[in-house]
Enzyme design. Structure first.
Site, PDB file in Angstrom:
ATOM      1  N   ARG A  37      36.480  12.357  10.774  1.00  0.00           N
ATOM      2  CA  ARG A  37      37.049  11.715   9.910  1.00  0.00           C
ATOM      3  C   ARG A  37      38.481  11.458  10.267  1.00  0.00           C
ATOM      4  O   ARG A  37      38.945  10.764  10.119  1.00  0.00           O
ATOM      5  CB  ARG A  37      37.113  12.364   8.555  1.00  0.00           C
ATOM      6  CG  ARG A  37      35.808  12.634   8.454  1.00  0.00           C
ATOM      7  CD  ARG A  37      35.372  13.253   6.855  1.00  0.00           C
ATOM      8  NE  ARG A  37      34.526  12.985   6.304  1.00  0.00           N
ATOM      9  CZ  ARG A  37      33.507  13.077   5.272  1.00  0.00           C
ATOM     10  NH1 ARG A  37      33.944  14.990   4.941  1.00  0.00           N
ATOM     11  NH2 ARG A  37      32.499  13.597   4.714  1.00  0.00           N
ATOM     12  N   LYS A 201      13.970  13.178  -3.459  1.00  0.00           N
ATOM     13  CA  LYS A 201      13.512  12.706  -5.392  1.00  0.00           C
ATOM     14  C   LYS A 201      13.636  11.575  -5.256  1.00  0.00           C
ATOM     15  O   LYS A 201      14.802  10.406  -5.043  1.00  0.00           O
ATOM     16  CB  LYS A 201      14.317  13.604  -5.935  1.00  0.00           C
ATOM     17  CG  LYS A 201      14.519  15.372  -6.201  1.00  0.00           C
ATOM     18  CD  LYS A 201      15.431  15.481  -6.789  1.00  0.00           C
ATOM     19  CE  LYS A 201      15.487  16.755  -7.540  1.00  0.00           C
ATOM     20  NZ  LYS A 201      16.718  16.834  -8.181  1.00  0.00           N
ATOM     21  N   GLY A 354      25.315  10.263   4.188  1.00  0.00           N
ATOM     22  CA  GLY A 354      24.781  11.321   4.144  1.00  0.00           C
ATOM     23  C   GLY A 354      23.473  11.853   5.131  1.00  0.00           C
ATOM     24  O   GLY A 354      24.266  11.737   6.268  1.00  0.00           O
ATOM     25  N   GLY A 377      27.952   9.067  -0.914  1.00  0.00           N
ATOM     26  CA  GLY A 377      28.030   8.582  -2.269  1.00  0.00           C
ATOM     27  C   GLY A 377      28.453   7.801  -2.884  1.00  0.00           C
ATOM     28  O   GLY A 377      27.328   6.370  -3.065  1.00  0.00           O
TER      29      GLY A 377
HETATM   30  P1  AMP Z   1      18.839  13.037   0.144  1.00  0.00           P
HETATM   31  O1  AMP Z   1      19.606  14.111   0.038  1.00  0.00           O
HETATM   32  O2  AMP Z   1      17.909  12.889  -1.187  1.00  0.00           O
HETATM   33  O3  AMP Z   1      17.965  12.164   0.870  1.00  0.00           O
HETATM   34  O4  AMP Z   1      16.980  14.317   0.686  1.00  0.00           O
HETATM   35  C1  AMP Z   1      17.536  14.531   1.737  1.00  0.00           C
HETATM   36  C2  AMP Z   1      16.612  15.923   1.872  1.00  0.00           C
HETATM   37  O5  AMP Z   1      15.055  15.851   1.719  1.00  0.00           O
HETATM   38  C3  AMP Z   1      15.736  16.239   2.511  1.00  0.00           C
HETATM   39  O6  AMP Z   1      16.490  18.045   2.989  1.00  0.00           O
HETATM   40  C4  AMP Z   1      14.706  16.446   3.885  1.00  0.00           C
HETATM   41  O7  AMP Z   1      14.239  17.626   4.087  1.00  0.00           O
HETATM   42  C5  AMP Z   1      14.283  15.942   2.321  1.00  0.00           C
HETATM   43  N1  AMP Z   1      12.304  16.214   1.913  1.00  0.00           N
HETATM   44  C6  AMP Z   1      12.148  14.809   3.029  1.00  0.00           C
HETATM   45  N2  AMP Z   1      11.016  15.032   2.612  1.00  0.00           N
HETATM   46  C7  AMP Z   1      10.285  15.483   1.842  1.00  0.00           C
HETATM   47  C8  AMP Z   1       9.346  15.936   1.810  1.00  0.00           C
HETATM   48  N3  AMP Z   1       8.234  15.798   1.912  1.00  0.00           N
HETATM   49  N4  AMP Z   1       9.356  17.759   0.779  1.00  0.00           N
HETATM   50  C9  AMP Z   1       9.929  17.698   0.608  1.00  0.00           C
HETATM   51  N5  AMP Z   1      11.390  17.609   0.985  1.00  0.00           N
HETATM   52  C10 AMP Z   1      11.388  16.631   1.746  1.00  0.00           C
END
Ligand code: AMP
Length: 397
Positions: A37, A201, A354, A377
């Site tokens: 950064r 999610k 991210g 974000g």
């Molecule tokens: P996000 O912060 O929404 O981008 O999510 C990232 C996180 O999603 C990472 O820590 C991954 O380990 C998790 N993730 C990705 N695929 C899966 C899955 N099939 N089941 C559970 N967690 C997952």
């Protein structure tokens, strides 16, 4: 929102220029563990020094509380920045951020001098966009420059409020680059335009999906969020991650994609395991159905090949979110395959901050991408089509 004045559009010589940078660096025992950064802010800082501005830098660092302020001092950054620039960086180190010492230091500045203010979050008003702190910041400057994209989605005193009290507010090189790549990709993409969304999610990405469905030619979905879509279609998903309250929504999105002529791709096979563990045995499924008692932790080989093929035909690709639990080596293959497809492609490739940005860098594909956003974000809100307050506050061209 994209057509903002930059530091090159204004006269800065001899002016007191307050620059909001992102020095929110990781620290361990007050030692900086990753300088990215700081390095990212250098083009703007060096330009201003060369042009003879009086450069006053400010940033937040972590989330300080009244009883642990010293843990979040920007002192180590001031020291390191001084070494990198090869010149003194005056650090007034005031708890009130802008106090008598700071005012005196600013008054004594010559052209090309650099001051770094103490952590803006030492002032409780900062995150509430409080008027008194905004005015204090504005009182020591003639010009405001925002170059902290990672904080541009927050309306704080040092990102938004201060601009109310100064006539000139423009962006630095980092924000200019984010606006160019994210802005052009979303507003005037070269087609086919493909978005790849993953991560845990559906609920975190609802607005991103809705906004991108109005813009893309194909939408690829992977990661934990895919299983809610598959269940909504009536498939067996075993113990996979699912958001029951989003099943209806997932169906609506599938319908909406069809109605808009957007190709929406979901996994056709998976790597599953009996438990959520790095040591679990990884089993490939034959097809889309997930056996009872197991959970999907990565996309399967057929899916990875299909996603890579669609991506390789695109001219613009935006990617946000891993295809599986990439933190577990056995389940990182899908994310690696997508990263590789993007690295090999001739398309404009944009990584939306991210986890995917971290994955691309760890895998060594960082320099093969057109643009890796510096704001997790902020880039997500950008992709949601939301106007970012820290950008809105800047002067239009
Ligand atoms: P996000 O912060 O929404 O981008 O999510 C990232 C996180 O999603 C990472 O820590 C991954 O380990 C998790 N993730 C990705 N695929 C899966 C899955 N099939 N089941 C559970 N967690 C997952």
């Amino acid at each position: 929102m994209f057509n903002k004045k930059t530091i090159e559009d204004i006269e800065v010589k001899g002016k007191r220029v307050l620059v909001r940078v992102d020095f929110n660096v990781p620290l361990k025992d007050n030692v900086i563990t990753d300088e990215n950064r700081i390095m990212g802010a250098l083009p703007t800082i060096n330009y201003l020094i060369e042009k003879g501005a009086k450069v006053i830098l400010c940033s937040h660092l972590g989330k300080p509380k009244a009883d642990n302020l010293e843990k979040y001092t920007l002192a180590p950054v001031a020291k390191r920045l001084s070494e990198i620039l090869g010149k003194e960086v005056v650090f007034p180190a005031e708890l009130e951020v802008v106090g008598e010492k700071t005012r005196a230091a600013v008054a004594a500045m010559n052209e090309g001098d650099v001051i770094l203010l103490e952590n803006t979050r030492y002032r409780a008003e900062e995150t509430k966009n409080g008027e008194a702190f905004s005015k204090d910041l504005a009182s020591i400057a003639d010009i405001f420059v925002n170059d902290a994209f990672g904080s541009a989605h927050r309306a704080h005193s040092s990102t938004v409020g201060v601009a109310d009290y100064l006539d000139t507010a423009v962006c630095g090189y980092l924000i200019q680059k984010e606006l160019k790549f994210l802005g052009e990709a979303v507003e005037t993409p070269e087609r086919p335009f493909c978005a790849i969304l993953g991560g845990a999610k559906v609920s975190d990405k609802i607005k991103v999906i809705e906004n991108l469905l109005t813009k893309v030619d194909s939408l690829i979905i992977g990661g934990g969020m895919a299983y809610t879509f598959l269940k909504a279609q009536g498939h067996e998903i075993g113990k996979s991650l699912v958001e029951e309250d989003k099943l209806e929504y997932a169906l609506q999105m599938l319908e909406s994609a069809k109605a808009k002529g957007v190709e929406l791709l979901l996994p056709v096979d998976h790597l599953v395991a009996a438990e959520f563990s790095a040591d679990a045995e990884a089993i490939s499924t034959e097809g889309v159905e997930i056996p009872e008692g197991t959970m999907g932790l990565d996309i399967g080989a057929k899916t990875a090949a299909k996603y890579a093929e669609v991506a390789s035909n695109a001219k613009t690709i935006i990617w946000n979110g891993p295809m599986g639990v990439f933190e577990f080596e056995k389940f990182a293959g899908g994310t690696i395959a997508v990263a590789k497809a993007l690295a090999d492609s001739n398309a404009t490739t944009i990584i939306g901050g991210g986890d995917s940005a971290a994955a691309v860098n760890i895998l060594g594909f960082g320099d093969k991408m057109t643009h890796i956003s510096t704001g997790g974000g902020a880039s997500l809100e950008f992709l949601e089509g939301i106007a970012l307050p820290g950008i809105e506050a800047l002067n239009d061209k």
